[in-house]
Scaffold this motif. Structure first.
Motif, PDB file in Angstrom:
ATOM      1  N   VAL A   1     -39.469  28.168 -17.409  1.00  0.00           N
ATOM      2  CA  VAL A   1     -40.224  27.259 -18.053  1.00  0.00           C
ATOM      3  C   VAL A   1     -39.788  26.822 -19.529  1.00  0.00           C
ATOM      4  O   VAL A   1     -39.871  27.884 -20.299  1.00  0.00           O
ATOM      5  N   TYR A   2     -39.588  25.499 -19.765  1.00  0.00           N
ATOM      6  CA  TYR A   2     -39.222  25.190 -21.330  1.00  0.00           C
ATOM      7  C   TYR A   2     -40.207  24.153 -21.791  1.00  0.00           C
ATOM      8  O   TYR A   2     -40.926  23.404 -20.677  1.00  0.00           O
TER       9      TYR A   2
ATOM     10  N   ALA B   1     -40.102  14.328 -30.483  1.00  0.00           N
ATOM     11  CA  ALA B   1     -39.743  13.841 -31.649  1.00  0.00           C
ATOM     12  C   ALA B   1     -38.354  14.553 -32.340  1.00  0.00           C
ATOM     13  O   ALA B   1     -37.389  13.794 -32.501  1.00  0.00           O
ATOM     14  N   ALA B   2     -38.458  15.840 -32.184  1.00  0.00           N
ATOM     15  CA  ALA B   2     -37.219  16.543 -33.020  1.00  0.00           C
ATOM     16  C   ALA B   2     -36.219  16.891 -31.737  1.00  0.00           C
ATOM     17  O   ALA B   2     -35.281  17.164 -32.035  1.00  0.00           O
ATOM     18  N   ARG B   3     -36.403  16.583 -30.514  1.00  0.00           N
ATOM     19  CA  ARG B   3     -35.628  17.175 -29.302  1.00  0.00           C
ATOM     20  C   ARG B   3     -35.275  18.598 -29.344  1.00  0.00           C
ATOM     21  O   ARG B   3     -34.212  18.957 -28.941  1.00  0.00           O
ATOM     22  N   ARG B   4     -36.392  19.320 -29.791  1.00  0.00           N
ATOM     23  CA  ARG B   4     -36.000  20.906 -30.010  1.00  0.00           C
ATOM     24  C   ARG B   4     -36.653  21.354 -28.739  1.00  0.00           C
ATOM     25  O   ARG B   4     -37.798  21.420 -28.334  1.00  0.00           O
ATOM     26  N   ARG B   5     -35.837  22.099 -27.803  1.00  0.00           N
ATOM     27  CA  ARG B   5     -36.255  22.883 -26.705  1.00  0.00           C
ATOM     28  C   ARG B   5     -36.871  24.245 -27.200  1.00  0.00           C
ATOM     29  O   ARG B   5     -36.076  25.116 -27.799  1.00  0.00           O
ATOM     30  N   VAL B   6     -37.509  24.956 -26.311  1.00  0.00           N
ATOM     31  CA  VAL B   6     -38.117  26.277 -26.634  1.00  0.00           C
ATOM     32  C   VAL B   6     -38.361  26.856 -25.516  1.00  0.00           C
ATOM     33  O   VAL B   6     -38.907  26.129 -24.424  1.00  0.00           O
TER      34      VAL B   6
ATOM     35  N   VAL C   1     -43.246  17.863 -24.158  1.00  0.00           N
ATOM     36  CA  VAL C   1     -42.785  17.701 -22.694  1.00  0.00           C
ATOM     37  C   VAL C   1     -42.516  19.006 -21.998  1.00  0.00           C
ATOM     38  O   VAL C   1     -41.670  19.882 -22.736  1.00  0.00           O
ATOM     39  N   ALA C   2     -43.204  19.487 -21.210  1.00  0.00           N
ATOM     40  CA  ALA C   2     -42.890  20.807 -20.409  1.00  0.00           C
ATOM     41  C   ALA C   2     -42.156  20.287 -19.069  1.00  0.00           C
ATOM     42  O   ALA C   2     -42.193  19.521 -18.397  1.00  0.00           O
ATOM     43  N   PHE C   3     -41.037  21.263 -18.800  1.00  0.00           N
ATOM     44  CA  PHE C   3     -40.227  21.036 -17.440  1.00  0.00           C
ATOM     45  C   PHE C   3     -39.680  22.344 -17.071  1.00  0.00           C
ATOM     46  O   PHE C   3     -39.769  23.435 -17.570  1.00  0.00           O
ATOM     47  N   ARG C   4     -39.372  22.258 -15.878  1.00  0.00           N
ATOM     48  CA  ARG C   4     -38.523  23.285 -15.215  1.00  0.00           C
ATOM     49  C   ARG C   4     -37.278  23.428 -15.496  1.00  0.00           C
ATOM     50  O   ARG C   4     -36.520  22.480 -15.274  1.00  0.00           O
ATOM     51  N   TYR C   5     -36.681  24.546 -15.726  1.00  0.00           N
ATOM     52  CA  TYR C   5     -35.142  24.712 -16.271  1.00  0.00           C
ATOM     53  C   TYR C   5     -34.619  25.744 -15.364  1.00  0.00           C
ATOM     54  O   TYR C   5     -34.920  26.949 -15.262  1.00  0.00           O
ATOM     55  N   GLU C   6     -33.582  25.173 -14.742  1.00  0.00           N
ATOM     56  CA  GLU C   6     -32.882  26.199 -13.764  1.00  0.00           C
ATOM     57  C   GLU C   6     -31.257  26.370 -13.888  1.00  0.00           C
ATOM     58  O   GLU C   6     -30.592  25.519 -14.437  1.00  0.00           O
ATOM     59  N   ASN C   7     -31.042  27.611 -14.277  1.00  0.00           N
ATOM     60  CA  ASN C   7     -29.721  28.082 -14.597  1.00  0.00           C
ATOM     61  C   ASN C   7     -29.215  29.392 -13.996  1.00  0.00           C
ATOM     62  O   ASN C   7     -30.005  30.152 -13.927  1.00  0.00           O
ATOM     63  N   SER C   8     -28.137  29.263 -13.426  1.00  0.00           N
ATOM     64  CA  SER C   8     -27.484  30.691 -12.810  1.00  0.00           C
ATOM     65  C   SER C   8     -28.330  31.052 -11.772  1.00  0.00           C
ATOM     66  O   SER C   8     -28.679  32.515 -11.566  1.00  0.00           O
TER      67      SER C   8
END
Length: 284
Positions: A230-231, A236-241, A218-225
């Protein structure tokens, strides 16, 4: 005014673009080689690049829907024969359906006091999921294309659920919701049980999920500060990159058909443009 165009680009990534070359938070995937996008103002057609072939310049688009309304967020059916899109020709935004290449648009929704957005076809092409604020909050609905019957797919009083995207099996929906402490996270739910699972949970804002064809990423937009990047996440592993890291805006990712890379919109250049990158962050 925004108009819809259709191009034939072979085996490539199929994007929905809206206004001035910007990417809409929506993507349409299909195997027949048609790409549909919305074009308005001074949009630069050099942005519409078929990723697989890496062709430049890109093919010229054939106008498909062109009138005085804003027609945007197109979604192609899996067989490439039908287009569903958003239009404000009646005042508020509704969903319209048109057969390709020369059909007459017909309304799928009729909500004079509400808006609809981000339609997406189910994998079998029998229905379309979309977000609507017809009850005050934003919820996700599903319209059966055979009989036009619309039913609530995902909703929670007091929170918003938007940006639907089907998993490949057609039995699960991904979506964004602010139900937990009003913070946007990404959830999944089965269309049968309706049980929600929070896939991505952090203090940051995660929105606009898109999924690989095999359902593993799954690709998604990640907004912080105040910044957007893009992440991707291994389901399966619930590992974000983290895929992109730039002070400019990066967002609205769409995975390539083979799942090895993605394309996203960024303001790192002159205005908004489309960029492609491998999932590991190389090749930008």
């Amino acid at each position: 005014m925004l108009c819809l165009r259709v191009i034939s680009v072979g085996t490539c990534l199929f994007l929905s673009l809206c206004g001035f070359g910007a990417v809409a938070p929506h993507a349409s995937r299909l195997k027949t080689g048609l790409a549909v996008y919305a074009l308005g103002g001074q949009a630069d057609e050099r942005l519409f690049i078929p990723l697989a072939a890496k062709k430049s310049p890109p093919p010229v688009g054939k106008p498909l829907i062109s009138d005085n309304a804003n027609n945007t967020q197109p979604s192609l059916s899996p067989d490439g024969k039908t287009l569903v899109y958003v239009s404000d020709r009646s005042g508020r935004t509704d969903l319209y359906r048109v057969s390709l290449p020369d059909g007459v648009p017909e309304k799928l929704t009729e909500t004079p006091t509400a808006d609809e957005e981000t339609p997406v076809f189910s994998p079998d092409g029998s229905s379309v999921a979309f977000a609507s604020n017809r009850t005050g909050d934003w919820d996700i609905y599903r319209v059966n294309l055979a009989d036009g019957v619309t039913e609530l797919a995902v909703g929670d009083p007091g929170s918003d659920e938007v940006h639907p995207n089907f998993m490949p099996d057609g039995h699960k929906l991904l979506f964004s919701s602010n139900r937990h402490d009003r913070n946007w996270d990404i959830y999944s739910t089965t269309t049968v049980s309706g049980i929600w699972t929070r896939l991505i949970d952090s203090a940051a804002v995660e929105r606009f999920p898109t999924v690989a064809r095999d359902g593993t990423i799954v690709a998604f937009r990640y907004e912080n500060s105040g910044n957007s990047d893009v992440y991707v996440m291994d389901v399966a592993a619930r590992r974000r990159v983290r895929v992109t890291s730039h002070p400019a805006f990066d967002g609205y990712p769409v995975l390539t058909p083979d799942g090895s890379g993605l394309v996203f919109v960024s303001t790192r250049g002159a205005g908004r443009g489309l960029y492609s990158v491998n999932l590991g962050g190389s090749g930008l």
